[in-house]
Design an enzyme around this catalytic site. Structure first.
Site, PDB file in Angstrom:
ATOM      1  CG  ASN A 153      -1.965  -1.076   1.134  1.00  0.00           C
ATOM      2  OD1 ASN A 153      -2.947  -0.942   0.400  1.00  0.00           O
ATOM      3  ND2 ASN A 153      -1.733  -2.177   1.838  1.00  0.00           N
ATOM      4  CD  GLU A 154       4.771   1.505  -2.541  1.00  0.00           C
ATOM      5  OE1 GLU A 154       5.060   2.261  -1.595  1.00  0.00           O
ATOM      6  OE2 GLU A 154       5.566   0.660  -2.987  1.00  0.00           O
ATOM      7  N   PRO A 155       1.950   5.230  -0.817  1.00  0.00           N
ATOM      8  CG  PRO A 155       3.572   6.696  -0.039  1.00  0.00           C
ATOM      9  CD  PRO A 155       3.384   5.323  -0.561  1.00  0.00           C
ATOM     10  CB  SER A 157      -2.793   3.211   0.426  1.00  0.00           C
ATOM     11  OG  SER A 157      -2.030   2.731  -0.659  1.00  0.00           O
TER      12      SER A 157
END
Ligand code: GLP
Length: 254
Positions: A153-155, A157
């Site tokens: 969950n990358e920024p 998210s």
């Protein structure tokens, strides 16, 4: 329900910290077995959980810990690499843990990185349904990426994101470049459990080791929770332990 801020546990080394966590997991698995139930464990990859997996293997070999009543759900998998690729998370999990314990193979769940584009959405919904059918996750193990990701969950998210297809952050791809033998070989996309999926686990243990993680750990604990820093959203969970070695705790008030 009373919500607690994350508990912070600092140990002298990643081995010492991992042994403590492994002992807690072993006790929970055994307790659940005496009740005749399954223990549902959310699993992570990367270098961070390796000492934990090493200790769980030791407990299995030397202290009779059985995983026959455990159901595992892995957080994530690269998209577009074969399942038996040396760098797939499936390969990692078998090499680092599953090949050495008695977890029944039908109880293993790892997102399938070979799924056809048109099938991804329904596949991800099925992954969520399998977690629900198992009764939800008892304990989710997490590492943290230097981008602030949990799982992949990358920024940015959002807190309510679910299992889905994602694009990897450039920082994450850089960190994986050495393992893949060059940035160009690192997959661009992945399938990951969402932040919302992770936050539904009844308990969460996030581990981080070394000075390289100290800054992102401090930010994740101090900044106002926001999708821009997915790990910060753990602050809203209420049953989270942040497990650190001394170096990763450098920027925290102790
Ligand atoms: C990986 C995983 C994450 C992991 C993170 C940190 O690629 N998708 O679940 O926590 O990146 O990796 P490491 O533990 O090697 O620092």
């Amino acid at each position: 329900m009373i919500s607690h801020p994350p508990r912070i546990e600092v140990s002298a080394s990643s081995d010492a910290a991992s042994k403590k966590l492994a002992a807690r997991i072993a006790a929970a698995i055994r307790h659940r077995e005496t009740e005749g139930g399954h223990y549902v464990l959310g699993l992570a990859t990367g270098s961070t959980p390796i000492p934990l997996y090493r200790e769980l293997i030791r407990l299995h070999r030397e202290e009779g810990l059985s995983f026959r009543n455990v159901i595992g759900f892995n957080l994530d998998e690269y998209l577009g690499i074969p399942a038996d690729d040396p760098n797939s998370f499936r390969t990692f999990m078998f090499e680092q843990l599953f090949d050495h314990i008695d977890l029944p193979v039908p109880n293993i769940h790892i997102p399938d990185g070979t799924i056809e584009t048109g099938e991804i959405e329904s596949y991800c919904a099925g992954y969520e349904a399998a977690i629900a059918a198992a009764g939800g996750i008892d304990l989710q193990i997490l590492g943290i990426g230097r981008s602030g990701h949990i799982g992949f969950n990358e920024p940015p998210s959002p807190a309510d994101s679910r299992t889905r297809r994602v694009t990897l952050d450039p920082v994450t791809r850089e960190d994986a470049a050495a393992t893949f033998g060059g940035l160009g070989n690192v997959p661009v996309e992945a399938i990951t459990m969402g932040v919302g999926t992770i936050l539904e686990a009844r308990e969460i243990a996030m581990m981080a080791w070394g000075a390289g993680k100290a800054a992102i750990v401090a930010k994740a604990l101090r900044e106002t929770p926001s999708p821009a820093l997915p790990a910060s959203l753990l602050q809203n969970h209420g049953n989270v332990t942040i497990i650190l070695d001394d170096a990763a705790a450098t920027y925290l008030d102790r």
